[in-house]
Design an enzyme around this catalytic site. Structure first.
Site, short mmCIF file in Angstrom:
data_model
loop_
_atom_site.label_atom_id
_atom_site.label_comp_id
_atom_site.label_asym_id
_atom_site.label_seq_id
_atom_site.Cartn_x
_atom_site.Cartn_y
_atom_site.Cartn_z
N LYS A 89 10.48 21.01 -17.59
CA LYS A 89 11.40 22.04 -17.15
C LYS A 89 12.86 21.62 -17.25
O LYS A 89 13.59 22.24 -17.83
CB LYS A 89 10.95 22.70 -15.73
CG LYS A 89 9.53 23.29 -15.38
CD LYS A 89 9.30 23.59 -14.11
CE LYS A 89 9.50 22.55 -12.94
NZ LYS A 89 8.42 21.69 -13.06
N ARG A 122 8.97 29.13 -6.30
CA ARG A 122 7.47 28.40 -6.30
C ARG A 122 6.43 28.82 -5.69
O ARG A 122 5.25 28.58 -5.57
CB ARG A 122 7.86 27.01 -5.91
CG ARG A 122 7.96 25.57 -6.78
CD ARG A 122 8.48 24.73 -6.32
NE ARG A 122 8.10 23.60 -6.74
CZ ARG A 122 8.80 22.68 -7.51
NH1 ARG A 122 10.01 22.98 -7.69
NH2 ARG A 122 8.24 21.59 -7.89
N ARG A 138 8.68 8.17 -16.07
CA ARG A 138 9.86 8.84 -16.07
C ARG A 138 10.93 7.95 -15.25
O ARG A 138 10.77 7.35 -14.26
CB ARG A 138 9.95 10.01 -15.41
CG ARG A 138 11.51 10.65 -15.18
CD ARG A 138 11.42 12.22 -14.86
NE ARG A 138 10.59 12.32 -13.59
CZ ARG A 138 10.43 13.62 -13.07
NH1 ARG A 138 11.01 14.67 -13.53
NH2 ARG A 138 9.81 13.65 -12.05
N ARG A 154 12.53 8.38 -9.32
CA ARG A 154 12.22 9.27 -7.96
C ARG A 154 11.25 8.69 -6.98
O ARG A 154 10.16 8.11 -7.49
CB ARG A 154 11.78 10.86 -8.73
CG ARG A 154 13.08 11.54 -8.90
CD ARG A 154 12.91 12.93 -9.56
NE ARG A 154 11.81 13.62 -9.10
CZ ARG A 154 11.46 14.95 -9.32
NH1 ARG A 154 12.19 15.31 -10.42
NH2 ARG A 154 10.38 15.53 -8.87
N ARG A 171 1.58 17.13 -5.27
CA ARG A 171 2.38 18.18 -6.16
C ARG A 171 1.71 18.96 -6.94
O ARG A 171 2.11 20.23 -7.02
CB ARG A 171 3.65 17.28 -6.99
CG ARG A 171 4.71 16.77 -6.10
CD ARG A 171 5.44 15.37 -6.52
NE ARG A 171 6.23 15.82 -7.92
CZ ARG A 171 6.64 14.99 -8.82
NH1 ARG A 171 6.52 13.84 -8.74
NH2 ARG A 171 7.16 15.66 -9.79
P1 AP5 Z 1 11.13 16.73 -16.89
O1 AP5 Z 1 11.88 17.42 -17.87
O2 AP5 Z 1 11.68 15.85 -15.84
O3 AP5 Z 1 9.89 17.60 -16.20
P2 AP5 Z 1 10.04 18.59 -14.84
O4 AP5 Z 1 9.11 19.69 -15.33
O5 AP5 Z 1 11.46 18.96 -14.80
O6 AP5 Z 1 9.29 17.84 -13.82
P3 AP5 Z 1 9.86 17.45 -12.29
O7 AP5 Z 1 8.98 16.39 -11.99
O8 AP5 Z 1 11.29 17.78 -12.16
O9 AP5 Z 1 8.95 18.94 -11.71
P4 AP5 Z 1 8.70 19.16 -10.10
O10 AP5 Z 1 8.63 20.64 -10.34
O11 AP5 Z 1 7.58 18.44 -9.71
O12 AP5 Z 1 10.09 18.66 -9.46
P5 AP5 Z 1 11.29 19.37 -8.94
O13 AP5 Z 1 12.54 18.40 -8.89
O14 AP5 Z 1 11.65 20.77 -9.19
O15 AP5 Z 1 10.06 15.62 -17.76
C1 AP5 Z 1 9.18 14.71 -17.24
C2 AP5 Z 1 9.17 13.36 -18.14
O16 AP5 Z 1 8.27 13.89 -19.44
C3 AP5 Z 1 10.52 12.85 -18.49
O17 AP5 Z 1 10.41 11.33 -18.45
C4 AP5 Z 1 10.70 13.60 -19.78
O18 AP5 Z 1 11.48 12.83 -20.78
C5 AP5 Z 1 9.27 13.64 -20.37
N1 AP5 Z 1 9.17 14.82 -21.16
C6 AP5 Z 1 9.80 16.12 -21.12
N2 AP5 Z 1 9.43 16.83 -22.09
C7 AP5 Z 1 8.46 15.93 -22.93
C8 AP5 Z 1 7.64 16.33 -23.91
N3 AP5 Z 1 7.68 17.70 -24.83
N4 AP5 Z 1 6.82 15.56 -24.78
C9 AP5 Z 1 7.17 13.99 -24.16
N5 AP5 Z 1 7.55 13.82 -23.00
C10 AP5 Z 1 8.45 14.71 -22.47
O19 AP5 Z 1 10.78 19.56 -7.19
C11 AP5 Z 1 10.58 18.34 -6.52
C12 AP5 Z 1 10.36 18.37 -5.05
O20 AP5 Z 1 11.27 19.32 -4.38
C13 AP5 Z 1 9.11 19.37 -4.87
O21 AP5 Z 1 7.83 18.51 -4.87
C14 AP5 Z 1 9.30 19.90 -3.41
O22 AP5 Z 1 8.96 19.18 -2.50
C15 AP5 Z 1 10.83 20.41 -3.60
N6 AP5 Z 1 11.18 21.62 -4.24
C16 AP5 Z 1 11.75 21.76 -5.32
N7 AP5 Z 1 11.83 22.97 -5.47
C17 AP5 Z 1 11.17 23.74 -4.47
C18 AP5 Z 1 10.88 25.15 -4.21
N8 AP5 Z 1 11.55 26.10 -4.98
N9 AP5 Z 1 10.30 25.33 -2.83
C19 AP5 Z 1 9.71 24.30 -2.34
N10 AP5 Z 1 10.03 23.07 -2.41
C20 AP5 Z 1 10.64 22.90 -3.59
MG MG Z 2 12.56 18.56 -13.11
#
Ligand code: AP5
Ligand code: MG
Length: 215
Positions: free
Chosen positions: A13, A87, A126, A160, A171
């Site tokens: 994402k 979410r 990552r 992270r 997660r």
């Molecule tokens: P990346 O692009 O970083 O993936 P992502 O989908 O953004 O993954 P996240 O870990 O950020 O998602 P998340 O939903 O767990 O975290 P968030 O910060 O939202 O890619 C991942 C890796 O893969 C990278 O190394 C990249 O280079 C590689 N990659 C990407 N595309 C690729 C491809 N096509 N092929 C190969 N490699 C590739 O949330 C974190 C925490 O915050 C949650 O757990 C929760 O506690 C809290 N939180 C956030 N939002 C909310 C909400 N709305 N409600 C409640 N709690 C929330």
């Molecule tokens: Mg992300």
């Protein structure tokens, strides 16, 4: 144009949102990034959410909806990319109301489909530039050999706190229990588009572009 990038942790994402910001001058609204900023700032709210996030649990709807409300009113650009929000069904309802209040609407939801094995491989490899947020991956996009970020030249990289196998398992459970019902929610609103998130970054980008061009 306002879109949601929906998908499990590691689906890509954030990677795709950054590409859309550059290519289409859209505004990325990542609740994960906002919460990490709050944590790093040492604010009361940041302290409150730090443990929840490290465990891999979801932060309360009240907090994240408040963050989004604040950002929606302050930002301008060529539409919003909601990354990691909504979410839960309550967050999805709240987003609909907020956009309506602004006289706006959602144009598309892009579900990025990636299997669990690939997610674990991606997340545990990552790292990010501590200065500009450029994303690296030990398997697919290693940090430059000279130790300097290819985007901004800084030499500090971070991983992270929730990018470990135990938190990732939690997660993923949270995603399947609380977030995946949004797939049906947006399908029923005729907004859902599915892309194969397993392809190369450029291939996924092309699929997303096609969705947006058809909006
Ligand atoms: P990346 O692009 O970083 O993936 P992502 O989908 O953004 O993954 P996240 O870990 O950020 O998602 P998340 O939903 O767990 O975290 P968030 O910060 O939202 O890619 C991942 C890796 O893969 C990278 O190394 C990249 O280079 C590689 N990659 C990407 N595309 C690729 C491809 N096509 N092929 C190969 N490699 C590739 O949330 C974190 C925490 O915050 C949650 O757990 C929760 O506690 C809290 N939180 C956030 N939002 C909310 C909400 N709305 N409600 C409640 N709690 C929330
Ligand atoms: Mg992300």
């Amino acid at each position: 144009m306002n879109i949601i990038l929906l998908g499990p942790p590691g689906a890509g994402k954030g990677t795709q949102a950054r590409i859309l910001v550059d290519a289409r001058n859209m505004v990325q609204l990542s609740t994960g990034d906002m919460l990490r900023e709050a944590k790093n700032s040492g604010s009361e709210m940041g302290k409150k959410v730090a443990e929840v996030m490290a465990r891999g649990d979801l932060v309360t709807d009240e907090i994240v909806i408040g963050l989004i409300r604040e950002k929606l009113t302050g930002a301008s650009g060529n539409g919003f990319i909601f990354d990691g929000f909504p979410r839960t069904l309550a967050q999805a309802d709240a987003l609909g109301s907020l956009l309506e209040e602004m006289g706006s609407k959602l144009d598309a939801v892009v579900e990025m489909r990636v299997d669990d094995d690939a997610l674990v491989r991606r997340i545990t490899a990552r790292s990010t530039c501590a200065s500009c947020g450029e994303m690296y991956n030990d398997h697919t996009k290693p940090q430059p050999a000279d130790g300097k970020c290819s985007n901004c030249g800084a030499s500090e990289f971070s991983r992270r706190a929730d990018d470990n196998e135990e938190s990732l398992r939690q997660r993923l459970m949270e995603y399947y229990k609380k977030t995946s019902p949004l797939i049906g929610y947006y399908y029923a609103k005729a907004l859902l588009n599915q892309v194969n998130g397993l392809g190369e970054i450029e291939e996924v980008q092309a699929e997303i572009s096609q969705v947006l061009n058809n909006c």
